[in-house]
Design a protein around this motif. Structure first.
Motif, PDB file in Angstrom:
ATOM      1  N   GLY A 126      34.868  38.317  36.538  1.00 20.11           N
ATOM      2  CA  GLY A 126      34.588  37.015  35.570  1.00 20.11           C
ATOM      3  C   GLY A 126      34.044  37.561  33.931  1.00 20.11           C
ATOM      4  O   GLY A 126      33.180  37.032  33.665  1.00 20.11           O
ATOM      5  N   ASP A 127      34.657  38.694  33.710  1.00 22.11           N
ATOM      6  CA  ASP A 127      34.340  39.143  32.179  1.00 22.11           C
ATOM      7  C   ASP A 127      35.153  38.231  31.320  1.00 22.11           C
ATOM      8  O   ASP A 127      36.309  37.999  31.294  1.00 22.11           O
ATOM      9  CB  ASP A 127      34.784  40.424  31.974  1.00 22.11           C
ATOM     10  N   PRO A 128      34.536  37.332  30.569  1.00 25.26           N
ATOM     11  CA  PRO A 128      35.196  36.265  29.948  1.00 25.26           C
ATOM     12  C   PRO A 128      35.988  36.728  28.844  1.00 25.26           C
ATOM     13  O   PRO A 128      37.075  36.219  28.434  1.00 25.26           O
ATOM     14  CB  PRO A 128      33.912  35.436  29.022  1.00 25.26           C
ATOM     15  N   PHE A 129      35.950  38.080  28.130  1.00 23.34           N
ATOM     16  CA  PHE A 129      36.537  38.430  27.270  1.00 23.34           C
ATOM     17  C   PHE A 129      38.100  38.845  28.167  1.00 23.34           C
ATOM     18  O   PHE A 129      38.990  39.360  27.125  1.00 23.34           O
ATOM     19  CB  PHE A 129      36.087  39.529  26.617  1.00 23.34           C
ATOM     20  N   ALA A 130      37.895  39.356  29.271  1.00 20.77           N
ATOM     21  CA  ALA A 130      39.190  39.876  30.068  1.00 20.77           C
ATOM     22  C   ALA A 130      39.198  39.235  31.355  1.00 20.77           C
ATOM     23  O   ALA A 130      38.687  39.827  32.422  1.00 20.77           O
ATOM     24  CB  ALA A 130      39.060  41.391  30.067  1.00 20.77           C
ATOM     25  N   TYR A 131      39.349  37.963  31.307  1.00 24.83           N
ATOM     26  CA  TYR A 131      39.078  37.216  32.695  1.00 24.83           C
ATOM     27  C   TYR A 131      40.471  37.474  33.587  1.00 24.83           C
ATOM     28  O   TYR A 131      41.433  37.330  33.065  1.00 24.83           O
ATOM     29  CB  TYR A 131      38.905  35.897  32.423  1.00 24.83           C
ATOM     30  N   LYS A 132      40.066  38.234  34.669  1.00 26.53           N
ATOM     31  CA  LYS A 132      41.316  38.508  35.633  1.00 26.53           C
ATOM     32  C   LYS A 132      41.404  37.236  36.699  1.00 26.53           C
ATOM     33  O   LYS A 132      40.599  36.914  37.291  1.00 26.53           O
ATOM     34  CB  LYS A 132      41.017  39.762  36.177  1.00 26.53           C
ATOM     35  N   SER A 133      42.712  37.102  36.967  1.00 20.68           N
ATOM     36  CA  SER A 133      43.057  36.095  38.037  1.00 20.68           C
ATOM     37  C   SER A 133      44.326  36.773  38.624  1.00 20.68           C
ATOM     38  O   SER A 133      45.087  37.382  37.831  1.00 20.68           O
ATOM     39  CB  SER A 133      43.269  34.668  37.687  1.00 20.68           C
ATOM     40  N   VAL A 142      48.124  40.666  38.139  1.00 22.72           N
ATOM     41  CA  VAL A 142      46.880  40.247  37.623  1.00 22.72           C
ATOM     42  C   VAL A 142      46.837  39.769  36.386  1.00 22.72           C
ATOM     43  O   VAL A 142      47.711  40.309  35.492  1.00 22.72           O
ATOM     44  CB  VAL A 142      45.951  41.563  37.728  1.00 22.72           C
ATOM     45  N   ILE A 143      46.609  38.461  36.134  1.00 15.98           N
ATOM     46  CA  ILE A 143      46.902  37.863  34.816  1.00 15.98           C
ATOM     47  C   ILE A 143      45.349  38.249  34.092  1.00 15.98           C
ATOM     48  O   ILE A 143      44.304  37.816  34.690  1.00 15.98           O
ATOM     49  CB  ILE A 143      47.019  36.332  34.685  1.00 15.98           C
ATOM     50  N   THR A 144      45.320  38.628  32.826  1.00 19.01           N
ATOM     51  CA  THR A 144      44.028  38.404  32.085  1.00 19.01           C
ATOM     52  C   THR A 144      44.057  37.881  31.098  1.00 19.01           C
ATOM     53  O   THR A 144      44.943  37.866  30.111  1.00 19.01           O
ATOM     54  CB  THR A 144      43.998  40.355  31.591  1.00 19.01           C
ATOM     55  N   LYS A 168      38.510  51.317  48.097  1.00 24.68           N
ATOM     56  CA  LYS A 168      39.283  50.528  47.826  1.00 24.68           C
ATOM     57  C   LYS A 168      39.525  50.148  46.218  1.00 24.68           C
ATOM     58  O   LYS A 168      38.717  50.501  45.502  1.00 24.68           O
ATOM     59  CB  LYS A 168      38.777  48.994  48.372  1.00 24.68           C
ATOM     60  N   ILE A 169      40.836  49.743  46.048  1.00 24.59           N
ATOM     61  CA  ILE A 169      40.952  49.410  44.688  1.00 24.59           C
ATOM     62  C   ILE A 169      40.933  47.969  44.497  1.00 24.59           C
ATOM     63  O   ILE A 169      41.924  47.237  45.288  1.00 24.59           O
ATOM     64  CB  ILE A 169      42.573  49.943  44.169  1.00 24.59           C
ATOM     65  N   VAL A 170      40.372  47.321  43.688  1.00 29.76           N
ATOM     66  CA  VAL A 170      39.865  45.932  43.673  1.00 29.76           C
ATOM     67  C   VAL A 170      40.648  45.508  42.513  1.00 29.76           C
ATOM     68  O   VAL A 170      39.923  45.567  41.109  1.00 29.76           O
ATOM     69  CB  VAL A 170      38.645  45.434  43.587  1.00 29.76           C
ATOM     70  N   ARG A 171      41.600  44.801  42.300  1.00 30.90           N
ATOM     71  CA  ARG A 171      42.618  44.545  41.019  1.00 30.90           C
ATOM     72  C   ARG A 171      41.901  43.759  40.241  1.00 30.90           C
ATOM     73  O   ARG A 171      42.116  43.855  39.149  1.00 30.90           O
ATOM     74  CB  ARG A 171      43.957  44.177  41.252  1.00 30.90           C
ATOM     75  N   ASP A 172      41.180  42.524  40.819  1.00 31.10           N
ATOM     76  CA  ASP A 172      40.586  41.550  39.678  1.00 31.10           C
ATOM     77  C   ASP A 172      39.397  41.924  39.478  1.00 31.10           C
ATOM     78  O   ASP A 172      38.732  40.817  38.879  1.00 31.10           O
ATOM     79  CB  ASP A 172      40.857  40.245  40.404  1.00 31.10           C
ATOM     80  N   SER A 173      38.687  43.010  39.887  1.00 28.95           N
ATOM     81  CA  SER A 173      37.308  43.198  39.306  1.00 28.95           C
ATOM     82  C   SER A 173      37.258  44.125  38.086  1.00 28.95           C
ATOM     83  O   SER A 173      38.201  44.621  37.770  1.00 28.95           O
ATOM     84  CB  SER A 173      36.385  44.185  40.492  1.00 28.95           C
ATOM     85  N   THR A 199      37.576  48.415  38.911  1.00 31.46           N
ATOM     86  CA  THR A 199      38.516  48.474  39.895  1.00 31.46           C
ATOM     87  C   THR A 199      38.366  49.394  40.992  1.00 31.46           C
ATOM     88  O   THR A 199      38.909  49.112  42.035  1.00 31.46           O
ATOM     89  CB  THR A 199      39.959  48.624  39.188  1.00 31.46           C
ATOM     90  N   ILE A 200      37.598  50.532  40.612  1.00 31.00           N
ATOM     91  CA  ILE A 200      37.640  51.429  41.834  1.00 31.00           C
ATOM     92  C   ILE A 200      36.483  51.206  42.572  1.00 31.00           C
ATOM     93  O   ILE A 200      35.295  51.454  42.074  1.00 31.00           O
ATOM     94  CB  ILE A 200      37.746  52.828  40.991  1.00 31.00           C
ATOM     95  N   ARG A 201      36.427  51.051  43.766  1.00 28.72           N
ATOM     96  CA  ARG A 201      35.184  50.917  44.626  1.00 28.72           C
ATOM     97  C   ARG A 201      35.165  52.128  45.540  1.00 28.72           C
ATOM     98  O   ARG A 201      35.995  52.376  46.426  1.00 28.72           O
ATOM     99  CB  ARG A 201      35.531  49.642  45.579  1.00 28.72           C
TER     100      ARG A 201
END
Ligand code: F6P
Length: 363
Positions: free
Chosen positions: A78-85, A91-93, A250-255, A258-260
């Motif tokens: 939920g970074d408002p400057f680069a909100y990922k969904s 992945v839409i930013t 894990k790679i978390v694409r919408d975080s 991204t690298i966990r």
């Protein structure tokens, strides 16, 4: 202009001490300035769309000092400057910062106190540059912000790991085993080095000092030769082989992150089992390090910095991070504060002290 309405939010990974900071901000705002405090739910997410808030009165913060987590909720998305969904494979930013700014104005806030690590405070800095008065408070179990000597959450995490190592020492000794205990910390080794030293770990592995398996094996064999048939290895999740990379869970694409990281303890056990050293077991402490009752140190640090943030707000300061330097609270520009990650110095006092008492860093 007198201070009337303060917004406060917690962002990024939670830690112990967040509630103590929320309590301190609220009590100081009410007692010293008669101000109203508006809690924003789930980090900046609570300022997207219809705002989600919680009125923070004295009674709302009663009993919070000893409570882990955050009553406001948190997220590291939920970074408002680069909100990922995520939509299907994509992945839409999107930039949703206008919504945050509009909600800040609609809520008639004078200032936004953001309690977070580097990610949350970086967002705070961007908002400040867009005209939102922001004051940052530094929390993270990783203790990796160079601008401050210590972040709240770290001390509690270290104590959790020390208790775990104390427990592992006894079972390791009974079974003559090698116990590998994995700590968090992302790309820095603060938790592993401070907890490893306090817990009496025999080998400490941190990202700042890449290791060699043969050196670890050598250290274990040396102990064996002296009749010490068990070994405790405290490894930071970001530790890596010389010339290698950290183990990724894990790679978390919408975080935003991204690298966990995670899994080095298990990997290390698999490697060590090839050397005929006896039984090995892995313990990954994971989020246990982030939860539960804060230590007295973290409660007091969060309280001191929370109170200081409110006084800064009343003086009209903004775009700053409240830090703890040389035992005193002070502020530093948020922009400057985030420039440098604080890493364990391989030649510094922590590593040197550990080496001087015979701890191996696997190098
Ligand atoms: O930054 C704090 C931290 O706990 C790191 O030490 C760890 O790598 C990460 O957050 C875990 O994040 P999550 O809560 O998303 O699993």
């Amino acid at each position: 202009m007198p201070l009337k309405r303060i917004g406060v939010l917690t962002g990024g990974g939670d830690c112990s001490g967040l509630n103590a900071a929320i309590r301190a901000v609220t009590r100081c705002a009410v007692y010293q300035y008669g101000a109203t405090v508006v809690g924003i739910r789930d980090g900046f997410e609570g300022l997207l769309g219809t705002p989600r808030t919680l009125s923070l009165t004295q009674s709302m913060v009663r009993g919070l000092l000893a409570r882990g987590g955050t009553i406001l909720g948190s997220t590291n998305k939920g970074d408002p400057f680069a909100y990922k969904s995520v939509e299907g494979d994509r992945v839409i930013t999107t930039d949703r910062s206008d919504e945050v700014i509009e909600n800040f104005r609609n809520l008639e806030l004078d200032v936004l106190i953001v309690i977070g690590g580097d990610g949350t405070n970086a967002i705070g800095w961007k908002l400040h540059k867009r005209g939102v008065p922001v004051i940052g408070l530094p929390k993270t179990i990783d203790n990796d912000l160079d601008a401050t000597d210590v972040t709240f959450g770290f001390d509690t995490a270290v104590n959790v790991v020390v208790e775990a190592i104390d427990r592992l020492q006894t079972t390791a000794e009974s079974h003559h085993r090698i116990m590998v205990v994995e700590t968090m910390g992302r790309n820095v080794g603060w938790i592993a080095v401070e907890a490893g030293l306090a817990g009496g770990a025999h080998i400490i592995l941190i990202p700042e000092i890449p290791f060699e398996i043969e050196k670890i094996v050598e250290a274990i064999r040396k102990r064996r030769a002296k009749g010490r048939n068990f070994t405790i290895i405290c490894v930071a999740e970001g530790a890596k082989l010389k010339g290698g990379n950290a183990v990724v869970d894990k790679i978390v694409r919408d975080s935003a992150e991204t690298i966990r990281l995670g899994g080095i303890s298990k990997t290390l056990v698999d490697w060590l089992e090839d050397y005929n050293l006896g039984e090995c077991r892995a313990t990954d402490l994971g989020h246990i390090q982030r939860g539960g009752t804060p230590s007295a140190f973290d409660r007091n640090l969060a309280t001191r910095l929370g109170v200081y943030a409110v006084h800064c707000a009343a003086r009209g300061e903004s775009g700053v991070l409240v830090v703890h330097k040389n035992t005193e609270a002070s502020t530093i520009s948020l922009g400057d504060a985030l420039k440098k990650i604080r890493r364990v110095d391989p030649d510094g006092k922590w590593v040197k002290t550990a080496r001087d008492i015979g701890v191996s860093f696997g190098d």
